[in-house]
Design a protein around this motif. Structure first.
Motif, PDB file in Angstrom:
ATOM      1  N   LYS A 144      39.939  41.051  46.964  1.00  0.00           N
ATOM      2  CA  LYS A 144      38.766  40.887  46.105  1.00  0.00           C
ATOM      3  C   LYS A 144      37.477  41.285  46.815  1.00  0.00           C
ATOM      4  CE  LYS A 144      38.535  36.960  43.785  1.00  0.00           C
ATOM      5  NZ  LYS A 144      38.679  35.502  43.542  1.00  0.00           N
ATOM      6  N   ARG A 145      37.469  41.201  48.122  1.00  0.00           N
ATOM      7  CA  ARG A 145      36.279  41.561  48.900  1.00  0.00           C
ATOM      8  C   ARG A 145      36.301  43.021  49.334  1.00  0.00           C
ATOM      9  NH1 ARG A 145      33.356  37.324  50.607  1.00  0.00           N
ATOM     10  NH2 ARG A 145      32.531  38.544  52.344  1.00  0.00           N
ATOM     11  N   VAL A 146      37.353  43.745  48.942  1.00  0.00           N
ATOM     12  CA  VAL A 146      37.530  45.117  49.417  1.00  0.00           C
ATOM     13  C   VAL A 146      37.436  46.145  48.298  1.00  0.00           C
ATOM     14  CG1 VAL A 146      39.102  46.695  50.616  1.00  0.00           C
ATOM     15  CG2 VAL A 146      38.962  44.286  51.325  1.00  0.00           C
ATOM     16  N   THR A 147      38.089  45.860  47.165  1.00  0.00           N
ATOM     17  CA  THR A 147      38.179  46.875  46.110  1.00  0.00           C
ATOM     18  C   THR A 147      38.281  46.231  44.725  1.00  0.00           C
ATOM     19  OG1 THR A 147      39.590  48.649  45.225  1.00  0.00           O
ATOM     20  CG2 THR A 147      40.676  46.932  46.500  1.00  0.00           C
ATOM     21  N   THR A 148      37.784  46.955  43.722  1.00  0.00           N
ATOM     22  CA  THR A 148      37.905  46.490  42.337  1.00  0.00           C
ATOM     23  C   THR A 148      39.356  46.546  41.855  1.00  0.00           C
ATOM     24  OG1 THR A 148      37.452  48.718  41.498  1.00  0.00           O
ATOM     25  CG2 THR A 148      35.563  47.239  41.765  1.00  0.00           C
ATOM     26  N   LEU A 149      40.207  47.253  42.586  1.00  0.00           N
ATOM     27  CA  LEU A 149      41.627  47.325  42.247  1.00  0.00           C
ATOM     28  C   LEU A 149      42.285  45.947  42.322  1.00  0.00           C
ATOM     29  CD1 LEU A 149      43.948  49.287  41.521  1.00  0.00           C
ATOM     30  CD2 LEU A 149      44.381  49.531  43.990  1.00  0.00           C
ATOM     31  N   ALA A 150      41.648  45.020  43.010  1.00  0.00           N
ATOM     32  CA  ALA A 150      42.196  43.670  43.132  1.00  0.00           C
ATOM     33  C   ALA A 150      42.386  43.021  41.767  1.00  0.00           C
ATOM     34  CB  ALA A 150      41.271  42.811  44.001  1.00  0.00           C
ATOM     35  N   THR A 151      41.507  43.326  40.823  1.00  0.00           N
ATOM     36  CA  THR A 151      41.639  42.756  39.480  1.00  0.00           C
ATOM     37  C   THR A 151      42.951  43.193  38.836  1.00  0.00           C
ATOM     38  OG1 THR A 151      39.236  42.731  39.184  1.00  0.00           O
ATOM     39  CG2 THR A 151      40.570  42.603  37.198  1.00  0.00           C
ATOM     40  N   PHE A 152      43.289  44.471  38.983  1.00  0.00           N
ATOM     41  CA  PHE A 152      44.544  44.986  38.433  1.00  0.00           C
ATOM     42  C   PHE A 152      45.737  44.337  39.123  1.00  0.00           C
ATOM     43  CE2 PHE A 152      48.047  48.069  38.531  1.00  0.00           C
ATOM     44  CZ  PHE A 152      48.217  48.308  37.170  1.00  0.00           C
ATOM     45  N   LEU A 153      45.692  44.259  40.449  1.00  0.00           N
ATOM     46  CA  LEU A 153      46.803  43.673  41.189  1.00  0.00           C
ATOM     47  C   LEU A 153      46.937  42.178  40.896  1.00  0.00           C
ATOM     48  CD1 LEU A 153      46.290  45.487  44.626  1.00  0.00           C
ATOM     49  CD2 LEU A 153      48.001  45.991  42.865  1.00  0.00           C
ATOM     50  N   GLY A 154      45.811  41.512  40.701  1.00  0.00           N
ATOM     51  CA  GLY A 154      45.848  40.088  40.416  1.00  0.00           C
ATOM     52  C   GLY A 154      46.419  39.763  39.051  1.00  0.00           C
ATOM     53  N   ALA A 155      46.436  40.755  38.164  1.00  0.00           N
ATOM     54  CA  ALA A 155      46.992  40.527  36.829  1.00  0.00           C
ATOM     55  C   ALA A 155      48.511  40.358  36.876  1.00  0.00           C
ATOM     56  CB  ALA A 155      46.624  41.676  35.891  1.00  0.00           C
ATOM     57  N   PHE A 156      49.165  40.839  37.928  1.00  0.00           N
ATOM     58  CA  PHE A 156      50.622  40.689  38.040  1.00  0.00           C
ATOM     59  C   PHE A 156      51.016  39.224  38.243  1.00  0.00           C
ATOM     60  CE2 PHE A 156      50.237  45.227  38.659  1.00  0.00           C
ATOM     61  CZ  PHE A 156      51.382  45.737  38.047  1.00  0.00           C
ATOM     62  N   PRO A 157      50.502  38.535  39.267  1.00  0.00           N
ATOM     63  CA  PRO A 157      50.839  37.105  39.365  1.00  0.00           C
ATOM     64  C   PRO A 157      50.290  36.308  38.193  1.00  0.00           C
ATOM     65  CG  PRO A 157      49.143  37.699  40.969  1.00  0.00           C
ATOM     66  CD  PRO A 157      49.692  38.977  40.414  1.00  0.00           C
ATOM     67  N   GLY A 158      49.169  36.755  37.627  1.00  0.00           N
ATOM     68  CA  GLY A 158      48.601  36.049  36.483  1.00  0.00           C
ATOM     69  C   GLY A 158      49.462  36.100  35.240  1.00  0.00           C
ATOM     70  N   ALA A 159      50.357  37.080  35.174  1.00  0.00           N
ATOM     71  CA  ALA A 159      51.208  37.245  33.986  1.00  0.00           C
ATOM     72  C   ALA A 159      52.613  36.694  34.171  1.00  0.00           C
ATOM     73  CB  ALA A 159      51.298  38.739  33.634  1.00  0.00           C
ATOM     74  N   ALA A 160      52.880  36.066  35.304  1.00  0.00           N
ATOM     75  CA  ALA A 160      54.259  35.697  35.648  1.00  0.00           C
ATOM     76  C   ALA A 160      54.808  34.504  34.868  1.00  0.00           C
ATOM     77  CB  ALA A 160      54.358  35.408  37.146  1.00  0.00           C
ATOM     78  N   GLY A 161      53.943  33.625  34.364  1.00  0.00           N
ATOM     79  CA  GLY A 161      54.391  32.382  33.747  1.00  0.00           C
ATOM     80  C   GLY A 161      55.527  32.510  32.742  1.00  0.00           C
ATOM     81  N   PRO A 162      55.364  33.292  31.663  1.00  0.00           N
ATOM     82  CA  PRO A 162      56.436  33.365  30.663  1.00  0.00           C
ATOM     83  C   PRO A 162      57.706  34.021  31.184  1.00  0.00           C
ATOM     84  CG  PRO A 162      54.697  34.942  30.153  1.00  0.00           C
ATOM     85  CD  PRO A 162      54.181  34.059  31.258  1.00  0.00           C
ATOM     86  N   LEU A 163      57.572  34.953  32.118  1.00  0.00           N
ATOM     87  CA  LEU A 163      58.764  35.569  32.697  1.00  0.00           C
ATOM     88  C   LEU A 163      59.540  34.547  33.519  1.00  0.00           C
ATOM     89  CD1 LEU A 163      60.530  38.037  33.243  1.00  0.00           C
ATOM     90  CD2 LEU A 163      59.003  38.631  35.143  1.00  0.00           C
ATOM     91  N   LEU A 164      58.833  33.690  34.243  1.00  0.00           N
ATOM     92  CA  LEU A 164      59.497  32.633  35.016  1.00  0.00           C
ATOM     93  C   LEU A 164      60.207  31.660  34.078  1.00  0.00           C
ATOM     94  CD1 LEU A 164      56.742  31.875  37.685  1.00  0.00           C
ATOM     95  CD2 LEU A 164      58.807  33.271  37.951  1.00  0.00           C
TER      96      LEU A 164
END
Length: 337
Positions: A171-191
């Motif tokens: 998050k302190r390095v690149t705006t790409l962190a938002t995209f990468l953070g969406a992966f763990p953020g979407a894990a709930g229903p798959l789990l």
């Protein structure tokens, strides 16, 4: 911990409940009676450390995945397995939240909306926050491994790792962190799905995709609302890196449009029928409408007006997701491959 009173604290002047007690008795009594409000403050700090609201949302989406997976198997979701799954995933979410706050304590202290978090404010030490987080994560892995299946346990720990070790520092390095953070953020229903079914299947992936795409308009609204905070903390959100707001609006609109076909994936996969498809389309159009309205930040006449557009999108995004999942759960049917 700073929320606990000092054993040497003095009684208020003129009011002494221990006036007729020996000194050592009064001292012992003080040691076992926290200051008024200390317990409530401590509980509140734990709720903040474990991000209770975020964890609650994760559990709702996990429950949805477990329910739909159980329905697909032709069994009731009201079973011991649901409770086991929610306990394990809840511990993982709480633990990763605590570790996130431990890693971000310095940047949290620079932002108005996070400065009062327990580690950032000093009410919890770094060691206390990190140890509590690690304990919760380890317990989560052990619990899920013993009560669900290795796949769910492994995916849960992978989710924690990607959130804490990849998303948080980036998050302190690149705006790409938002995209990468969406992966763990979407894990709930798959789990929830894998806990019920024991394998990764297209319906579970469809649920993951819904959560993944939903996050972007939601994130962009938050990023715009708190862009000055993020800027002070050195966090590379789109509104910080490109303050004119154009990239923020484009990204929010792209995913809001994409949300409509993605939300129809359960219909494509025969998880639900036409009523769900109509319902999801209407909800998606409302979400898109508020995202289009959000684009007015580009020509807002004041900061107050700009924040209003972002706040309205944020509110709608929070309402949209549970409404969509509830509609899917009510309309879901057993598939016939």
């Amino acid at each position: 911990m700073s929320t606990l009173p000092s054993a040497t604290a003095k009684a208020p002047v003129g009011v002494s409940a221990h006036a007729h007690e020996p000194a050592e008795t009064a001292h012992a009594s003080l040691a076992f009676h926290p200051a008024p409000g200390a317990t409530a403050t401590f509980i509140g700090d734990l709720r903040e450390l474990f991000k209770f609201k975020v964890t609650a949302m994760v559990l709702i989406t996990t429950w949805a995945g477990f329910y739909l997976g159980s329905l697909d198997s032709g069994i009731s979701s009201i079973q011991r397995g649901l409770l086991n799954t929610l306990i394990g995933v809840g511990l993982a979410s709480a633990g990763s939240s605590a570790l996130n706050e431990a890693l971000e304590r310095k940047s949290d202290a620079k932002m108005i909306r996070t400065a009062n978090r327990p580690i950032a404010s000093g009410r919890f030490s770094l060691a206390q926050g990190a140890i509590l987080g690690l304990i919760a994560v380890v317990l989560s892995g052990v619990w899920l491994l013993n009560t669900t299946n290795p796949l769910t346990a492994g995916l849960t720990l992978l989710t924690v790792f990607s959130y804490v070790a990849i998303y948080t520092p980036l998050k302190r390095v690149t705006t790409l962190a938002t995209f990468l953070g969406a992966f763990p953020g979407a894990a709930g229903p798959l789990l929830g799905w894998t806990a019920s079914r024991g394998q990764i299947e297209w319906p579970g992936i469809a649920l993951f995709a819904i959560l993944f795409v939903w996050q972007f308009p939601h994130f962009m609204a938050i990023a715009w609302l708190y862009r000055h905070d993020y800027g002070r903390a050195g966090i590379k959100m789109l509104p910080v890196v490109q303050p004119d707001g154009l990239s923020t609006v484009i990204e929010a609109l792209f995913y809001a449009v994409l949300m409509i076909p993605v939300s129809l994936a359960p219909w494509y996969l025969h998880m639900a029928g036409i009523p769900y498809a109509i319902y999801a389309t209407v909800l998606g159009l409302v979400y898109l409408g508020y995202t289009i309205r959000f684009a007015r930040i580009l020509r807002a006449r004041s900061e107050t007006e700009s924040r209003m557009f972002a706040r309205d999108l944020l509110k709608v995004s929070v309402i949209y997701l549970p409404l969509l999942l509830t509609g899917l759960m009510l309309a879901a049917t057993v598939r016939h491959p």
